[in-house]
Scaffold this motif. Structure first.
Motif, PDB file in Angstrom:
ATOM      1  N   ARG A   1       2.129 -16.304   6.237  1.00  0.00           N
ATOM      2  CA  ARG A   1       1.370 -15.214   6.840  1.00  0.00           C
ATOM      3  C   ARG A   1       1.238 -14.066   5.849  1.00  0.00           C
ATOM      4  O   ARG A   1       2.048 -13.912   4.949  1.00  0.00           O
ATOM      5  CB  ARG A   1       2.078 -14.704   8.089  1.00  0.00           C
ATOM      6  CG  ARG A   1       1.645 -15.396   9.348  1.00  0.00           C
ATOM      7  CD  ARG A   1       2.442 -14.885  10.516  1.00  0.00           C
ATOM      8  NE  ARG A   1       3.820 -15.275  10.343  1.00  0.00           N
ATOM      9  CZ  ARG A   1       4.291 -16.477  10.628  1.00  0.00           C
ATOM     10  NH1 ARG A   1       3.493 -17.401  11.124  1.00  0.00           N
ATOM     11  NH2 ARG A   1       5.544 -16.776  10.419  1.00  0.00           N
ATOM     12  N   LEU A   2       0.190 -13.257   6.073  1.00  0.00           N
ATOM     13  CA  LEU A   2       0.002 -12.068   5.255  1.00  0.00           C
ATOM     14  C   LEU A   2       1.038 -11.021   5.650  1.00  0.00           C
ATOM     15  O   LEU A   2       1.138 -10.656   6.817  1.00  0.00           O
ATOM     16  CB  LEU A   2      -1.415 -11.533   5.484  1.00  0.00           C
ATOM     17  CG  LEU A   2      -1.788 -10.266   4.724  1.00  0.00           C
ATOM     18  CD1 LEU A   2      -1.751 -10.505   3.219  1.00  0.00           C
ATOM     19  CD2 LEU A   2      -3.178  -9.800   5.144  1.00  0.00           C
TER      20      LEU A   2
ATOM     21  N   TRP B   1      -4.396  -2.356  13.218  1.00  0.00           N
ATOM     22  CA  TRP B   1      -4.201  -3.665  12.603  1.00  0.00           C
ATOM     23  C   TRP B   1      -2.692  -3.895  12.474  1.00  0.00           C
ATOM     24  O   TRP B   1      -1.973  -2.928  12.260  1.00  0.00           O
ATOM     25  CB  TRP B   1      -4.852  -3.666  11.211  1.00  0.00           C
ATOM     26  CG  TRP B   1      -4.827  -4.989  10.548  1.00  0.00           C
ATOM     27  CD1 TRP B   1      -5.742  -5.996  10.652  1.00  0.00           C
ATOM     28  CD2 TRP B   1      -3.807  -5.468   9.660  1.00  0.00           C
ATOM     29  NE1 TRP B   1      -5.355  -7.068   9.899  1.00  0.00           N
ATOM     30  CE2 TRP B   1      -4.165  -6.783   9.284  1.00  0.00           C
ATOM     31  CE3 TRP B   1      -2.606  -4.956   9.167  1.00  0.00           C
ATOM     32  CZ2 TRP B   1      -3.379  -7.560   8.425  1.00  0.00           C
ATOM     33  CZ3 TRP B   1      -1.824  -5.730   8.323  1.00  0.00           C
ATOM     34  CH2 TRP B   1      -2.221  -7.012   7.960  1.00  0.00           C
TER      35      TRP B   1
ATOM     36  N   ALA C   1      -0.231 -12.404  10.565  1.00  0.00           N
ATOM     37  CA  ALA C   1       0.036 -11.253   9.694  1.00  0.00           C
ATOM     38  C   ALA C   1       1.209 -10.437  10.221  1.00  0.00           C
ATOM     39  O   ALA C   1       1.484 -10.423  11.418  1.00  0.00           O
ATOM     40  CB  ALA C   1      -1.209 -10.363   9.596  1.00  0.00           C
TER      41      ALA C   1
ATOM     42  N   ILE D   1      -3.235   2.554   6.804  1.00  0.00           N
ATOM     43  CA  ILE D   1      -3.515   1.190   7.258  1.00  0.00           C
ATOM     44  C   ILE D   1      -5.008   0.894   7.167  1.00  0.00           C
ATOM     45  O   ILE D   1      -5.425  -0.209   6.827  1.00  0.00           O
ATOM     46  CB  ILE D   1      -2.985   0.986   8.699  1.00  0.00           C
ATOM     47  CG1 ILE D   1      -1.449   1.028   8.663  1.00  0.00           C
ATOM     48  CG2 ILE D   1      -3.481  -0.328   9.291  1.00  0.00           C
ATOM     49  CD1 ILE D   1      -0.787   1.026  10.015  1.00  0.00           C
TER      50      ILE D   1
ATOM     51  N   GLU E   1       0.882  -1.180   0.000  1.00  0.00           N
ATOM     52  CA  GLU E   1       0.000   0.000   0.000  1.00  0.00           C
ATOM     53  C   GLU E   1       0.917   1.226   0.000  1.00  0.00           C
ATOM     54  O   GLU E   1       1.484   1.587   1.027  1.00  0.00           O
ATOM     55  CB  GLU E   1      -0.894  -0.047   1.251  1.00  0.00           C
ATOM     56  CG  GLU E   1      -1.867   1.102   1.390  1.00  0.00           C
ATOM     57  CD  GLU E   1      -3.226   0.821   0.764  1.00  0.00           C
ATOM     58  OE1 GLU E   1      -3.539  -0.369   0.499  1.00  0.00           O
ATOM     59  OE2 GLU E   1      -3.972   1.780   0.529  1.00  0.00           O
TER      60      GLU E   1
ATOM     61  N   LEU F   1      -5.716  -0.210   3.814  1.00  0.00           N
ATOM     62  CA  LEU F   1      -5.182  -1.564   3.648  1.00  0.00           C
ATOM     63  C   LEU F   1      -6.153  -2.599   4.207  1.00  0.00           C
ATOM     64  O   LEU F   1      -6.448  -3.607   3.560  1.00  0.00           O
ATOM     65  CB  LEU F   1      -3.839  -1.661   4.376  1.00  0.00           C
ATOM     66  CG  LEU F   1      -3.251  -3.061   4.473  1.00  0.00           C
ATOM     67  CD1 LEU F   1      -2.503  -3.396   3.194  1.00  0.00           C
ATOM     68  CD2 LEU F   1      -2.339  -3.199   5.672  1.00  0.00           C
TER      69      LEU F   1
ATOM     70  N   GLU G   1      -7.794 -12.174   7.880  1.00  0.00           N
ATOM     71  CA  GLU G   1      -6.920 -11.343   8.708  1.00  0.00           C
ATOM     72  C   GLU G   1      -7.497  -9.972   9.042  1.00  0.00           C
ATOM     73  O   GLU G   1      -6.961  -9.277   9.893  1.00  0.00           O
ATOM     74  CB  GLU G   1      -5.539 -11.182   8.053  1.00  0.00           C
ATOM     75  CG  GLU G   1      -4.705 -12.446   8.006  1.00  0.00           C
ATOM     76  CD  GLU G   1      -5.026 -13.322   6.800  1.00  0.00           C
ATOM     77  OE1 GLU G   1      -5.929 -12.963   6.015  1.00  0.00           O
ATOM     78  OE2 GLU G   1      -4.378 -14.370   6.663  1.00  0.00           O
TER      79      GLU G   1
ATOM     80  N   LEU H   1       2.777  -6.481   9.738  1.00  0.00           N
ATOM     81  CA  LEU H   1       2.664  -5.147   9.170  1.00  0.00           C
ATOM     82  C   LEU H   1       4.019  -4.460   9.236  1.00  0.00           C
ATOM     83  O   LEU H   1       4.661  -4.450  10.282  1.00  0.00           O
ATOM     84  CB  LEU H   1       1.665  -4.301   9.973  1.00  0.00           C
ATOM     85  CG  LEU H   1       1.670  -2.804   9.613  1.00  0.00           C
ATOM     86  CD1 LEU H   1       0.993  -2.576   8.266  1.00  0.00           C
ATOM     87  CD2 LEU H   1       0.985  -1.976  10.698  1.00  0.00           C
TER      88      LEU H   1
ATOM     89  N   ALA I   1       2.099  -7.159   5.028  1.00  0.00           N
ATOM     90  CA  ALA I   1       1.590  -5.909   4.465  1.00  0.00           C
ATOM     91  C   ALA I   1       2.640  -4.820   4.628  1.00  0.00           C
ATOM     92  O   ALA I   1       3.144  -4.598   5.721  1.00  0.00           O
ATOM     93  CB  ALA I   1       0.305  -5.503   5.177  1.00  0.00           C
TER      94      ALA I   1
END
Lengths: 517, 517
Positions: A356-357, B52, B374, B386, A343, B389, B400, B376, A359
Motif C-alpha cells: 500500500r501507499l 485523503w 493507502a 495533505i 511530505e 501530497l 490512490e 496516511l 504517506a
C-alpha cells in the motif's frame, strides 16, 4: 608454531595482570596446522517481537530482509564466505532454530545454496544450551573445531572488518581455556545493549574481560562510553568446541548433562538434527553471558574470557530505532522502504511491506511500518513499548501477533486475500515439486482456479492436470490433494464456501512433511 | 402581519446605521403565511482531498461517514427534520453535485428515504453557480421559496440550535433584499476558516455584515477572536430564491445568464436535472462569498447581508485536525475509529478503515488513517500539506488520488482484492435488482464464483441462474452480463486471467445506466 600457552596459568585476577602476561596471552597468533578448522554456528532461535509487525512469532526477524533483499539469516550464512585461506571453514554451518522455523530456515539456505546442519531445538532454552547443542553437533567423529557463533538477526556493514576480528578471536581461541567474544567500541550511549567492561589489554586491541554488565540506564551508559573501558556486547563468540563444553560442564553441569543426553538421543537426517525432547526439556534456560562468560573470572577457573574489538558497522537491529540508525538516510534523515511518499517529514522511518501507499506528512522521529494486516506507527523514542503492545495483541487472541496474513508452509505459502460471511478467498502458491497433504474438510467446499503454472489435482478417485485459466470444484467431504508437478511456482485462487472456515477443519491422510501425526 | 420593510431603504453605509434602523431591520420577525415555504439546498460539489485517503476524487468526503455511521451527506439531508411547524419545509431537498457523484448521491438519499431533486453540475464552477442552479430548480411554477443552503460535508452537533438559527435567518430573509448567513462565534484562533466582520447589531444577536475576510494568519486570527467582532464563516446561507437571482444578476450578470440558459436547456427526469453542458461551461467560476456576499455593501446596492449566530458545535471537517477536534476523545486526547490499539499515545487520531490493525505507540499529536490501499501518517500541525501530497500522487498517475480500492458503480461496487502477473481477483457486489452492462472483453477470460445471493448470468446465447457455491467461466470474447434478480445483495468472486486486465478492456452493448454512449 604451536604455543605451550595454557590459560590455566593465567592469573585470574585481571586487575593484577601485567605486561608480561599480556605478551603470553597474545602469543597465540600462529595456529597449529591441525586445528585451523572453523565451524560457523548460527543462533537462530529468536522470536523478535520488537520488529513487529514485520517480525512475527511464526516468521521472526531473522527470516526477513530487514535491511536488504536477503533475509538476515541469509546474510549471516554468507558472512564467512572468502574467509582467510589459512583457515579451513566448514562448508556446512550449524544453524540452531526452533521447530516452527526449521522449514523456512532450510528453504532460505537452499535459496542461497548453503547446505547447513540444522539443529532443531525441541524447546526454547536461550543461547547457552543452543551453543552447546551446536558444539556437540560440530564435534562428531572426534573433531574439535573452533566455533564461530553469531546471532542470525544482526546486521554488519563491513564484512572484511568482521572477518579480521573473527580471525583475531580464532587465533586467541586456539589457546586452551580461552573464550573470545567480539565487543563493539561504542559510538553512542545506547541503553539497548549489554556492555563488557574491559580488563587488561592484550595484543592488537583485544582485552581480557573484566565483567559483563546489563543494559544500563541512560546516565550510566553515558559514563560507560565516556570512560572508554566499556564495549557493547555483540553476542558473537569464538571458542573451541571442547573448551565450550568443558566450561559449561564446570559452571552449569545440569545444563551440560541435559544437552549431552538430548544430543545422544537426537534424530538425524541429511539436514536436521532433532535432540531428544524429554532430555532437552529438563535443560535449564540461560544465556551464554550469564551461564558461562560471567563465571570465567571465578577463583580457580581455568578459563579466560577475552574480547576482540569489532568495528564493522554492527547493529543488533534490536528495535525499529536501531533499524533506522543502521540504514542510509536522505538529507532529511528519512528512510523510505517500498511505496512511500514523504511530505515535509524528517527523521522518519517508513516501510510499505504490503504494497500500500504510505504517506508521511510533517512527521518527525517516527517509525511507520505497514504490512498486509497491520500498521505500526511509533515514536522512535518509544519503540521499546512495542514488545508490550505485542503481548496485548496476543492477549486479545488476534492473529497479528503470531502470523502474517501470508502464511508460510513447507510446500509454499497462502495469503488470505478476502473473507466474508460464509466465504474466504486465498491465493495459494505451491513450490515446484511440492505437494500439500491429502486432506478433507467437513465444513467447506473449495473452488480452485489456476492462475499460473500447472496443478496436479487429486479429487476423490480422480487425478488430473489443470493449467492456467482452468478450474475445478472440491465438494465438501471429498478427499483431495494439490500438487505442483512443474518447474515454475503454481499459483491458484481458492474460494472457500461454508459455515465454518477455520484452519483446523482439516483431516490429513498423508503428508510428506510429517504433519499427519 | 406582513411588514412593509424594504431593504432598499436601508442606509447602505452600515457605519452610520443607528438604533432606529436597527429596529427597522429586525422588524421582520413575523413571516407572511404565503411565504413560509423553505427548500433545503445541499451543496455537494466538493472533491475533498484534505481528508485523503478516506476522501477521494471519485468518492469524496460528503459521501463518507467521517464522524458517524451515516455519511455527511446523509446527516445533512436529515438536518431539516422536525423543523418548526410554522414553516413549510419542502420534502424534496435540492442537491447539487458533480456527475461522477450523482449515482452515489441518489443511492445514499434512497438509503435514508429522502427523495431529492439532484442537480447534476456539468462542470465545476464553485458555489455561486451551484446555488443559482438550485434557486432556478426550486423556483419552477412561479414558486419563490426561501432557500436554506448548506454544504454537504460539515458536521453539526446540536441540530436544535442549528434549526433555531436557520429559523431566525429565514425570518430575516423574508424581507426583500436580505441575504442571511450563519456565522459561528469563534472558540479558538483558527486559521483554517474565513471570518465575517460584524456590522451593526440587529435583534437576537444577529448583525449586519461588514465584510468577509479570508483565512487569516495565526496572529491576525488571534486578534480577530480577541476583538469579538469576527465570526467564522460557516458557508450556510438563507435567502429567498428571487433575491438570490436578482443579486446575482446585478453583481455577476454573466454568471446569471449562463445559469439561466443552462437551466432552460436542462434534461430532467424524476430525480435528476442536468443543465445544458455548453451553456454551463461558459459560466464563470466563483464562490457565494466573493461573487455576491462581498458585493452587498456596494454603493447603491439594494441588498443587505446579515449574519445570524450559530452556536451548535459546527465543524467544517476541513482537515483531519478538524475531525479530531470534532470528536469525543479519551482521557489522553485520543480518538480511535475501528481496529486501533494505543500504547502510550496522546492527542492521536487513528482510524482503521480497511480493517487492518492499527497500532500507535508513544505518538503525540498525530493523525493515522488506514484504508485498503493507502496509509496516511501526518503531524496534526501539518495536515494542510495533505492537499499538496494528493497533487503529487495524482502527478505520479497512482490510482490512490482518484479512487478507493473499492470502486462504486451504479449497480453496486467491486473491490480489487488481489492481482499478479496475468491475473486479477475482484469481489463484486451487485445490489438487488441491479445489473451490469451486457459486455465483452478482448483480452481476458473470467471465472465467477457466487459466494452469496443469486446471479442471473447471460453468457453468449445462454441465460442461467447460479447460487451460492456455484461457478461459471466466461471465455475471452464472449458477450456476458451479470444480474441480481434477487432481494439480497449478490456477491461473487471474479478471477480474471489474461495479458491485459485494464478497466478499459470493455465493449458495452447495453447498459441501463446509459454508459454505452
Amino acid at each position: 608454531m604451536r604455543m605451550d600457552f595454557n590459560a590455566r596459568e593465567i592469573e585470574v585476577n585481571k586487575q593484577t595482570m601485567n605486561v608480561e602476561q599480556h605478551a603470553v596471552a597474545t602469543a597465540v597468533a600462529e595456529p597449529a596446522a591441525d586445528c585451523r578448522r572453523l565451524v560457523q554456528v548460527i543462533l537462530a532461535g529468536g522470536s523478535g517481537t520488537r520488529l513487529w509487525p514485520v517480525s512475527r512469532e511464526q516468521y521472526p526477524k531473522q527470516l526477513i530482509g530487514v535491511v536488504g533483499d536477503q533475509s538476515l539469516l541469509q546474510a549471516t550464512m554468507k558472512r564467512m564466505d572468502g574467509f582467510a585461506k589459512a583457515w579451513d571453514v566448514a562448508a556446512e554451518p550449524v544453524i540452531v532454530c526452533g521447530a516452527e522455523h526449521s522449514f523456512a530456515t532450510r528453504e532460505q539456505a537452499q535459496q542461497c545454496e548453503v547446505k547447513p546442519r540444522i539443529v532443531v531445538e525441541p524447546a526454547r532454552r536461550d543461547t547457552a544450551p543452543a551453543l552447546t547443542l551446536a558444539a556437540l553437533a560440530a564435534s562428531t567423529d572426534g573433531d574439535d573445531p573452533i566455533l564461530v557463533a553469531m546471532p542470525a538477526d544482526h546486521a554488519i556493514a563491513d564484512i572484511a572488518a568482521l572477518q579480521a576480528a573473527i580471525e583475531q578471536a580464532a587465533q586467541l581461541a586456539q589457546a586452551e581455556g580461552v573464550i573470545a567474544t567480539l565487543g563493539v567500541p561504542p559510538t553512542r550511549a545506547d541503553t539497548g545493549f549489554g556492555y563488557i567492561r574491559l580488563g587488561a589489554p592484550l595484543k592488537n586491541g583485544a582485552h581480557q574481560i573484566d565483567r559483563f554488565v546489563e543494559k544500563p540506564a541512560a546516565e550510566l551508559a553515558a559514563e560507560y562510553v565516556a570512560s572508554g573501558s566499556y564495549w557493547w556486547n555483540s553476542g558473537m563468540f569464538v571458542v573451541r568446541a571442547s573448551v565450550w563444553l568443558d566450561a559449561l560442564k564446570r559452571f552449569q553441569p545440569e545444563m551440560h548433562a541435559a544437552c549431552v543426553e538430548a544430543h545422544a538421543n537426537a534424530k538425524r537426517d541429511d539436514v536436521y538434527i532433532t535432540p531428544g525432547v524429554d532430555e532437552f526439556e529438563r535443560c535449564p534456560s540461560d544465556s551464554i553471558d550469564y551461564a558461562v562468560m560471567e563465571q570465567l573470572g571465578k577463583e580457580g577457573s581455568p578459563f579466560t574470557g577475552v574480547v576482540v574489538p569489532l568495528e564493522a558497522g554492527w547493529s543488533d537491529l534490536g528495535s525499529w530505532d536501531a533499524v533506522w540508525e543502521a540504514m542510509d538516510k536522505d538529507e532529511f534523515g528519512n528512510v523510505a522502504n517500498g511505496r512511500v511518499m514523504m511530505e515535509g517529514a524528517t527523521a522518519t522511518y517508513a516501510r510499505s511491506e504490503g504494497g500500500r501507499l504510505v504517506a508521511c506528512v510533517g512527521t518527525n522521529g517516527l517509525v511507520v511500518v505497514e504490512t498486509d494486516d497491520a500498521v505500526l506507527v511509533a515514536d522512535r523514542s518509544h519503540v521499546q513499548n512495542i514488545k508490550g503492545l505485542v503481548s496485548r495483541i496476543r492477549q486479545t487472541k488476534s492473529p497479528e501477533a503470531e502470523n502474517h496474513r501470508k502464511v508460510r508452509r513447507p510446500w509454499g505459502f497462502y495469503d488470505s486475500i478476502d473473507n466474508g460471511d460464509r466465504f474466504q478467498v486465498k491465493r495459494i502458491v505451491v513450490s515446484p515439486g511440492a505437494r500439500l497433504s491429502l486432506q478433507m474438510h467437513h465444513h467447506r467446499a473449495e473452488h480452485w482456479i489456476v492462475v499460473s503454472g500447472t496443478a496436479l489435482v487429486t479429487r476423490g478417485e480422480e487425478q488430473f492436470l489443470l493449467t492456467e485459466n482452468q478450474s475445478t470444484f472440491i465438494p465438501l467431504g471429498v478427499r483431495h490433494r494439490l500438487e505442483n508437478p512443474g518447474h515454475v511456482p503454481l499459483q491458484i485462487i481458492e474460494v472457500q464456501s461454508g459455515a465454518y472456515l477455520g484452519e483446523d477443519d482439516i483431516v490429513r491422510f498423508d503428508d510428506q512433511y510429517g504433519r499427519c501425526n
